[in-house]
Motif scaffolding. Structure first.
Motif, short mmCIF file in Angstrom:
data_model
loop_
_atom_site.label_atom_id
_atom_site.label_comp_id
_atom_site.label_asym_id
_atom_site.label_seq_id
_atom_site.Cartn_x
_atom_site.Cartn_y
_atom_site.Cartn_z
N ASP A 97 6.45 -78.50 -1.08
CA ASP A 97 6.72 -79.93 -1.28
C ASP A 97 5.64 -80.58 -2.13
OD1 ASP A 97 4.85 -79.73 0.81
OD2 ASP A 97 5.52 -81.60 1.74
N GLU A 98 4.39 -80.08 -2.04
CA GLU A 98 3.33 -80.62 -2.89
C GLU A 98 3.59 -80.26 -4.36
OE1 GLU A 98 -0.57 -80.61 -0.07
OE2 GLU A 98 0.19 -78.66 -0.70
N MET A 99 4.09 -79.04 -4.57
CA MET A 99 4.38 -78.61 -5.93
C MET A 99 5.50 -79.48 -6.53
SD MET A 99 5.46 -74.80 -7.20
CE MET A 99 6.96 -74.80 -6.27
N VAL A 100 6.49 -79.80 -5.72
CA VAL A 100 7.61 -80.60 -6.18
C VAL A 100 7.20 -82.07 -6.34
CG1 VAL A 100 9.90 -81.46 -5.55
CG2 VAL A 100 9.36 -79.05 -5.24
N CYS A 101 6.37 -82.58 -5.43
CA CYS A 101 5.96 -84.00 -5.48
C CYS A 101 4.90 -84.25 -6.55
CB CYS A 101 5.44 -84.44 -4.12
SG CYS A 101 6.71 -84.54 -2.86
N GLY A 102 4.07 -83.28 -6.83
CA GLY A 102 3.03 -83.47 -7.84
C GLY A 102 1.85 -84.29 -7.33
N CYS A 103 0.97 -84.64 -8.22
CA CYS A 103 -0.24 -85.40 -7.90
C CYS A 103 0.09 -86.89 -7.89
CB CYS A 103 -1.32 -85.10 -8.94
SG CYS A 103 -2.72 -86.22 -8.89
N ALA A 155 -15.56 -83.40 -18.94
CA ALA A 155 -14.96 -83.93 -17.71
C ALA A 155 -13.53 -84.40 -17.95
CB ALA A 155 -15.82 -85.06 -17.16
N TYR A 156 -13.30 -85.11 -19.06
CA TYR A 156 -11.93 -85.53 -19.38
C TYR A 156 -11.03 -84.32 -19.62
CZ TYR A 156 -12.77 -90.56 -19.71
OH TYR A 156 -13.04 -91.87 -19.42
N PHE A 157 -11.55 -83.30 -20.28
CA PHE A 157 -10.77 -82.08 -20.53
C PHE A 157 -10.38 -81.41 -19.21
CE2 PHE A 157 -10.50 -77.49 -21.34
CZ PHE A 157 -9.45 -77.48 -22.24
N ILE A 158 -11.33 -81.34 -18.27
CA ILE A 158 -11.05 -80.73 -16.96
C ILE A 158 -9.92 -81.48 -16.26
CG2 ILE A 158 -12.00 -80.35 -14.64
CD1 ILE A 158 -14.77 -79.96 -16.07
N VAL A 159 -10.06 -82.79 -16.19
CA VAL A 159 -9.06 -83.61 -15.48
C VAL A 159 -7.71 -83.54 -16.20
CG1 VAL A 159 -8.45 -85.94 -14.73
CG2 VAL A 159 -10.79 -85.11 -14.45
N ALA A 160 -7.72 -83.63 -17.53
CA ALA A 160 -6.46 -83.58 -18.29
C ALA A 160 -5.76 -82.24 -18.11
CB ALA A 160 -6.74 -83.84 -19.77
N PHE A 162 -6.15 -80.16 -15.55
CA PHE A 162 -5.69 -80.08 -14.17
C PHE A 162 -4.40 -80.87 -13.98
CE2 PHE A 162 -5.51 -81.88 -9.89
CZ PHE A 162 -5.50 -80.73 -9.13
N HIS A 163 -4.37 -82.10 -14.50
CA HIS A 163 -3.16 -82.92 -14.34
C HIS A 163 -1.99 -82.35 -15.16
CE1 HIS A 163 -4.74 -85.79 -11.62
NE2 HIS A 163 -5.73 -86.14 -12.43
N GLY A 164 -2.30 -81.77 -16.30
CA GLY A 164 -1.26 -81.10 -17.06
C GLY A 164 -0.66 -79.94 -16.27
N ALA A 165 -1.53 -79.19 -15.59
CA ALA A 165 -1.06 -78.06 -14.77
C ALA A 165 -0.18 -78.55 -13.63
CB ALA A 165 -2.25 -77.27 -14.23
N THR A 166 -0.56 -79.68 -13.00
CA THR A 166 0.27 -80.20 -11.91
C THR A 166 1.63 -80.69 -12.44
OG1 THR A 166 -0.74 -82.41 -11.99
CG2 THR A 166 -1.69 -80.84 -10.44
N SER A 167 1.63 -81.28 -13.63
CA SER A 167 2.90 -81.72 -14.23
C SER A 167 3.80 -80.54 -14.55
CB SER A 167 2.64 -82.54 -15.50
OG SER A 167 2.12 -83.78 -15.18
N LEU A 168 3.21 -79.50 -15.13
CA LEU A 168 4.00 -78.29 -15.44
C LEU A 168 4.57 -77.67 -14.18
CD1 LEU A 168 1.75 -76.58 -18.14
CD2 LEU A 168 4.07 -77.46 -18.48
N SER A 169 3.73 -77.59 -13.15
CA SER A 169 4.16 -77.02 -11.89
C SER A 169 5.29 -77.84 -11.28
CB SER A 169 2.96 -76.96 -10.93
OG SER A 169 3.35 -76.51 -9.68
#
Length: 194
Positions: A97-103, A155-160, A162-169
């Motif tokens: 459900d976390e994968m489907v709901c995202g960040c 730091a921006y690259f890390i966060v971007a 990470f959030h890109g990975a959550t969006s893809l997931s």
């Protein structure tokens, strides 16, 4: 905590769950009222509008939760390894459900940043705090890193990433894709070491 404070906190927590699952726009106040077992008047006693409720959920639930989840990773002796372990832990603990709901931060950013200035400014402020948290940890660790690194940009690259990975997931409903992206992010992070 008094009854009014407990009611308000319950409204925030249930609203946070609904917003995370369905997005801000699709979140129904009637569902929140039913889940909280309160009247519309009780809700409006604490929040004058759905928008004010959304802001409070972001400021009091989502932003602290996100900052608190990253803080232990960058507070370690080696923030590079702390971040990598943080990502591995997320992979290991991520449920379907976390994968489907995202960040929650990413979701609200995508949904509301271009629609509402209040959300945009709150999201920007939280992203700035997260970026500063990571950049400061890297700067404190600079003796172990290559020279010439822009800690804010990293730091921006890390966060971007990470959030890109959550969006893809989320869009692919594929946990392995998230794992592959964060594994590559860890390879990059470790390459920063001297």
């Amino acid at each position: 905590m008094g009854d009014a404070e407990n009611t308000r906190q319950n409204i925030l927590e249930i609203s946070a769950d609904e917003i995370h699952k369905h997005g801000f726009t699709a979140t129904s106040l009637s569902v929140i009222l039913n889940r909280c077992c309160i009247s519309k008047g009780a809700l409006y006693h604490h929040f004058s509008s759905k928008l004010e409720l959304g802001y409070a959920v972001f400021e009091e639930i989502f932003a602290p939760m996100i900052l608190e989840s990253w803080e232990p990773a960058v507070s370690t002796e080696d923030p590079i390894e702390g971040l990598c372990q943080h990502f591995i832990d997320i992979c290991n603990e991520m449920e379907c459900d976390e994968m489907v709901c995202g960040c929650p931060l990413n979701n609200l950013c995508e949904e509301m940043a271009n629609v509402d200035e209040g959300f945009r400014l709150r999201i920007l402020s939280m992203q700035t705090k997260l970026n500063s948290l990571i950049a400061s940890a890297l700067e404190d660790y600079q003796a172990h890193l290559q020279s010439g690194i822009s800690y804010k940009q990293v730091a921006y690259f890390i966060v971007a990433t990470f959030h890109g990975a959550t969006s893809l997931s989320k869009s692919s409903r594929n946990k392995e894709l998230f794992e592959q992206v964060v594994n590559q992010l860890c390879i990059y992070l470790r390459s920063l070491k001297a």
